[in-house]
Design a protein around this motif. Sequence first.
Motif, short mmCIF file in Angstrom:
data_model
loop_
_atom_site.label_atom_id
_atom_site.label_comp_id
_atom_site.label_asym_id
_atom_site.label_seq_id
_atom_site.Cartn_x
_atom_site.Cartn_y
_atom_site.Cartn_z
N TYR A 133 29.40 36.04 53.61
CA TYR A 133 29.38 36.77 52.35
C TYR A 133 27.95 36.98 51.87
CZ TYR A 133 32.54 38.48 48.70
OH TYR A 133 33.28 39.28 47.87
N THR B 158 26.40 40.63 51.24
CA THR B 158 25.88 41.04 49.94
C THR B 158 24.46 41.53 50.04
OG1 THR B 158 27.29 39.33 48.97
CG2 THR B 158 25.64 40.31 47.54
N GLY C 111 31.58 36.79 45.61
CA GLY C 111 30.65 36.05 46.47
C GLY C 111 29.67 35.22 45.68
#
Length: 696
Positions: free
Chosen positions: A73, A77, A272
């Motif tokens: 994650y 991101t 996240g």
Amino acid sequence: MAASLSHLMHHPLGIFAQLVGISVLIPPLTRRLRLPDLVGLLAAGVLVGPHVLHWIDAKSETITLLSDIGAIYLLFTVGLEIDLEEFNRVKSRSVTFGALIFVLGVGTGFGIGQIFGFPLVPSLLLGALMATHTPLGYPIVRSYGAQRDESVIVSVGSTIFTDIAALLLLAVALGLGKGNLTPSSFTALLISIGVFAFVVVWGIRMLGRHLWMRSVIDENRVFLAVLLTLFVASLGAELAGVEKIVGAFLAGLAVNSVLPEGKVKEQVIFVGGALFIPIFFIHLGLLLDLGSLADSISNIEFTALMLTGALGCKALASVIAGRWFRYSRNQMLLMWSLAMPKVAATLATAFIGYQAGLLDNTVLNSVLAVMVVTATLGPTLTTRSVVALMEPNEHSGFGTPGLDQDQDVPGEVVRRPLKVLVPVANPETELSLLKLAARLSQGEGDHNGQLLPLALVSPSLEEARGGLNRALSAARSRLSQAASNGEGLKATTRCLLRVDDDIAAGMSRSALEEGADLLLIGAGRPDPLRKWLLGDLVDGVCRTAHCPVVVANLGRRDLKELNQILVPIKDLSASAREQFELALRLLSTAPDPTSTTISLLHIHDPRFNRHERSWMEEQLLSWCPRNISSQQIQIKLLQGPGIDSKIHWFSQNQDLVILRSQRRRVAGLPIPASDRTSNLVHQLGCPALMISDPLH
């Protein structure tokens, strides 16, 4: 009881509850120490881990699964938040700078590994660690209005090249570490990586554009589709022979190119940043062995050389690229500070290497030490370099940073009428907010703006309180009163009623739909516990609004009494000029404008000499419009530090203070930027306005 409590703490649900509790409670404490959230999460991991309190086992299947999700994650991101438009503007220079960082970083890391007798594969991993970076100082650059400086765009854009190249090097090193990488398999690996990258990027972009062209608007399904893309790409990377974080990063870049800015993107980043990424950092803390840390301290030569290499290779790359591109010394310093922090890809790479058994505890502890130092030093140098860019002796050829040369000063700009959205929820403050909105909306002469009173009703909340119909009736009553108040103020008024479960997002969406120029809301009563645990409404609106947000804390003061206005000016950016424009609008619409004065307060660096202070005073004086007496605009320069105390002291003889606040996120990690302003709003003895820029 003790046995059952111990069982619950080691139960998967108990472990998850502890991780969530740490993610909620620790970051606010860390921010009070002015440290990044991840430092507190790492420390909390050490505390609850197997080497101190023994609450959580680092090898638990639950923590391992959640940490793996956090790792992919995190890289997803990073790719999702890279500004592709800015990168395309100067992509050739970004690639050049990124290539310099990568070559010098890999060479430095590999050299350190060879000096200390590391085998080939761990030395390559050290090189990959040295090549990565996360531009944590970018929010600071934005706060000074220097985000359009080419050196900033080049630095941020170089992240794409360095992260991809470093992750590919990680894949090669892991293949070598498993002993299955022959020349033929290496060629096959490169081909599979290329095919995989093409399929992921091309497939996601094609599918994403197809879906958006079909006007898929079910946000929940789009959110699930994005998560499915993340996990499928991560698993596909494993099949292609590379590490799963490579697939996550490429998926982030691909989704970034097709997913528009909006609620879905915010939800993806929020999930996240609030849950999985903090757990990843906590797990790193669990793995941090204090005994090994003591050994690494005793082996201080390795840690010191890692830190020196991390700082030195980025500095050398910045100097070479800066001189090549003919940047100024301060621009090169800014590039170095942005390329310095080692957070996202660096920690993920170190963690993967540690899990594969290629890096030991000593290396991991040294990487964590480098992370703490660079994550603290980088943003600090960013602040200093941006301030230095504003000095008048800067011969950069770019003019004064934060003050575009093709942009007129505020005094030369015709004050246009504005559309001001005013959420009405409290009858006690409704009239004062509408009066303030009417004054802010007014243009030159008789050109009045438009007031947009908004009543918001949350179905889920009102059902819990006792009935949606009653809430709708009360909202219509408030709007009717707002319409009457608007008529009394002789302002064009159009009332809005909205039903939305998300109050903050509902305000932001209404402002966007109506094309509002300004969103004016009341500060409300401070609730420290609620804000600490859940955040507050003001923060939510400031994060999601497309236009500037003005938060008013007027108390019971009559607007006619606001004759002495204080405007603390941090810099010469467009955001600072918006502060000043608010004050000008209040001055021009006062019952007696000649009795109203504006004090521009700038608290400067203690190192500023007399010439630099004079230059700043001249720049601020040039903001004064021609139709306003120079005696009504007072310039006050005070020497720092102690910004809070000086603003508080100077505001004692003022009727109103107009502050400025900015909130930003980088790589899915919350970067605190407005705690000082938010606290000052409630601490000042006089009314205050806080203008918050949109989140970019």
